[in-house]
Design an enzyme around this catalytic site. Structure first.
Site, PDB file in Angstrom:
ATOM      1  CD  GLN A 124      -2.677   1.475   0.100  1.00 55.07           C
ATOM      2  OE1 GLN A 124      -3.002   0.529  -0.630  1.00 55.07           O
ATOM      3  NE2 GLN A 124      -3.043   2.714  -0.139  1.00 55.07           N
ATOM      4  CD  GLU A 125       3.023   3.733   3.792  1.00 60.57           C
ATOM      5  OE1 GLU A 125       3.245   4.674   3.001  1.00 60.57           O
ATOM      6  OE2 GLU A 125       2.555   3.919   4.924  1.00 60.57           O
ATOM      7  CB  SER A 126       6.463   2.081  -1.767  1.00 61.94           C
ATOM      8  OG  SER A 126       6.779   0.727  -1.440  1.00 61.94           O
TER       9      SER A 126
END
Length: 656
Positions: free
Chosen positions: A513-515
């Site tokens: 989700q982050e990167s």
């Protein structure tokens, strides 16, 4: 003056005409030589983004043979279509645009140019040309263009009021000139009465889009308020509420709602107090709308009065956001009848979204309407997302992975040769992700599931993990979840999962989700690396675990970033009693905010309800996606996903 002096002056004039420009040109070439063509191209892109036509032309002239001619041309033409504020130029040149569209027909950048040109044609009200180009706009994803497209239809007498209402429910910040022009046209054509216009003006004021609201006010005809009153409503709402008499004229009543909406942005309690004095003077629909707007702002601040104010909003025309928060407020209170009523009061465009289909099923289940609840859950149980997983569990089933479909080398080979993918890779190498995504996604258009899986496998092989995930996510019937939920850097991640005693599925769910596994990812806020750590957070964690102050150049490196990110996640987990949902929220929004959200709870609630009612939309979406990711990674790593409801747990009020 002597003859010799006159001769010297003449030579100096000649030098000024020829020698000095030549020296300046040589200096410019030397200066350009200090930058490589890619750097100049990136600077050209920035100039085009600012609509600096002169600078764009200057930069393009330095790299005439750059290997991406379509973008070179686009970046020089586009700034001539818009001014520095982004508004379409009515005197924009047509010839270079038309030549560009012909030369690069069928490409992603040509579709982008057509989008830009349609905005110019719409601003000009050149409807014949607009309607000739609009059917060729493949993506058709610009709300302004959609608004412009309805105007000529209205001018021909076609009844498009309902289509306009559906379109105008988008966020006012996306209206631009196209949607405000649509409102004006519908008012002129008699398809919108003032009572149709006022709610959109109010939505704009609620969202802080004052300039858009004021432009829309011109469509009110005889009800158009004095500009001084509009200014007071925007900047001094309490003062306006003291001056107007809502029961004297329709515009006065509507102005009261504008002022209340503005006041509620900073102080819902003060707005409620002021509104209670004038509400009896208003007709019931406006009274309900006023309370609904106040309730929405109160809900965002987790005020206990929000539910009561929402109860007074029955039959009000509210913004989509206010309608959604009416449901969330009822969920927090455990008022399932109100949840059901609030969802049934939504327009179809909202009611059919998976979140509200799920919560509607829960409301029906709470009313012992098991048959209809089951039907509601069945509608979304096949969706591979947070609500699909919750609906699956509500049906008494377990979340499982679909059968894996593999593709052959013969299917991957033609994918590898597609020019759009090569162009996307060039942009990714320059860290131009917007352009890279545009080219990659354009190339995917029209692909069937097996072709999409072949493209995803190709992306994985060239380590474009973010494109592998995005591409595999698009399949409809045939799936490969090992591509949707990639797990690169496995040895490194396993090491830090063990040292922090965090679930491997959680770490991967968060990184995805982050990167999306972009190694050098950098957010607009400054967070960097695979786990998107803010520099201050990274240094704080480094000091806590005994590493001291780290050079900033090392923080984004994969090894260091995962070390620091997992340590920080473990700290959040410890702070929040082992709750993966709360720790994920804290990782995104900070632990202080999560403690504040918990402290505002009136009673313990399901983790799913707490997540649904997170006041920050980014964090709310983030937690849902991280938790859903975890489920599928657990299924891939451990053979079983477990229960999402159990992972979410129950969230009790924070009494500290």
């Amino acid at each position: 003056m002597s003859r010799r002096l006159r001769l010297i002056q003449l030579l100096m004039a000649v030098a000024a005409l020829y020698v000095l420009p030549a020296c300046h040109a040589a200096h410019s070439r030397l200066r350009a030589g200090a930058q490589n063509p890619d750097q100049i191209f990136i600077a050209l892109r920035a100039a085009a983004h600012k609509n600096d036509a002169g600078r764009a032309l200057e930069l393009a002239a330095q790299i005439p043979d750059y290997p991406v001619p379509s973008y070179l041309d686009y970046f020089t033409i586009k700034p001539r279509l818009f001014d520095a504020s982004g508004r379409a130029r009515l005197d924009a040149p047509d010839a270079p645009v038309l030549a560009f569209l012909k030369k690069y027909a069928g490409t992603a950048i040509a579709d982008r140019m057509r989008n830009d040109y349609l905005l110019v044609l719409g601003a000009r009200r050149a409807w014949r040309d607009f309607e000739a180009h609009y059917p060729q706009f493949a993506l058709d994803d610009d709300p302004q263009v959609k608004c412009y497209a309805l105007i000529p239809r209205a001018m021909r007498g076609e009844d498009i009021a309902q289509k306009a209402h559906a379109l105008l429910r988008i966020a006012p910040k996306k209206y631009g000139e196209g949607c405000t022009d649509l409102v004006m046209t519908l008012a002129q054509q008699g398809q919108f009465a003032p009572e149709d216009v006022w709610p959109y003006l109010r939505f704009a004021y609620e969202m802080g889009e004052i300039a858009i609201g004021n432009r829309m006010a011109a469509a009110l005809g005889a009800q158009q308020p004095d500009s001084e009153y509009l200014s007071l409503a925007a900047s001094q709402p309490a003062r306006l509420l003291e001056r107007i008499q809502p029961d004297t004229h329709p515009s006065e009543a509507q102005l009261a709602l504008l002022a209340v909406a503005r006041l509620a942005r900073t102080s819902p309690g003060e707005a409620a107090q002021a509104f209670s004095r004038i509400a009896p003077q208003l007709p019931p629909p406006l009274r309900a709308a006023g309370w609904g707007g106040i309730a929405w702002r109160a809900a965002l601040e987790q005020m206990p009065d929000a539910l009561g104010w929402y109860r007074l909003s029955k039959d009000a025309q509210l913004s989509n956001t206010a309608l959604e928060w009416r449901i969330r407020t009822a969920l927090l209170a455990g008022d399932w009848p109100m949840v059901r009523w609030a969802i049934e009061s939504m327009p179809d465009s909202l009611r059919t979204q998976s979140a509200w289909v799920y919560w509607y099923g829960r409301a029906l289940d709470a009313a012992s309407d098991k048959e209809r609840a089951t039907q509601s859950f069945e509608r979304i149980a096949s969706d591979f997302d947070f609500y699909g997983q919750l609906a699956t569990e509500a049906l008494g089933r377990t979340v499982t992975l679909p059968a894996r479909v593999s593709v052959t080398e013969d299917e991957i080979a033609p994918i590898r040769a597609l020019p759009g993918f090569a162009l996307a890779q060039r942009f990714y190498a320059l860290n131009l992700y917007f352009e890279g995504h545009r080219e990659w996604n354009w190339t995917l258009r029209g692909m069937n599931d097996r072709q999409l899986l072949a493209a995803a496998e190709y992306a994985k092989r060239i380590q474009l993990y973010h494109r592998a995930i995005n591409t595999a996510d698009r399949t409809r019937v045939q799936h490969d979840f090992s591509l949707r939920y990639l797990a690169p850097l496995r040895e490194l991640t396993v090491r830090y999962a063990r040292s922090t005693q965090l679930g491997l599925h959680w770490i991967y769910g968060l990184i995805r989700q982050e990167s999306r596994f972009i190694m050098n990812a950098r957010s607009s806020a400054g967070a960097g690396g695979l786990m998107q750590l803010m520099p201050a957070t990274a240094q704080l964690v480094a000091r806590k675990i005994g590493l001291g102050t780290l050079p900033s150049s090392t923080v984004d490196a994969a090894d260091t970033n995962i070390l620091l990110g997992t340590q920080y996640l473990a700290m959040m987990k410890a702070q929040f009693g082992g709750s993966e949902a709360l720790a994920s929220a804290a990782y995104n929004a900070g632990p202080a905010r999560v403690r504040r959200w918990r402290a505002a709870l009136a009673r313990p609630v399901e983790g799913a309800i707490f997540t649904e009612a997170i006041p920050f939309s980014e964090t709310r979406d983030y937690v849902k996606k991280v938790m859903a990711n975890m489920m599928y990674y657990a299924a891939l790593f451990e053979g079983r996903a477990g229960s999402l409801q159990n992972r979410l747990g129950t969230v009790a009020p924070d009494i500290h």
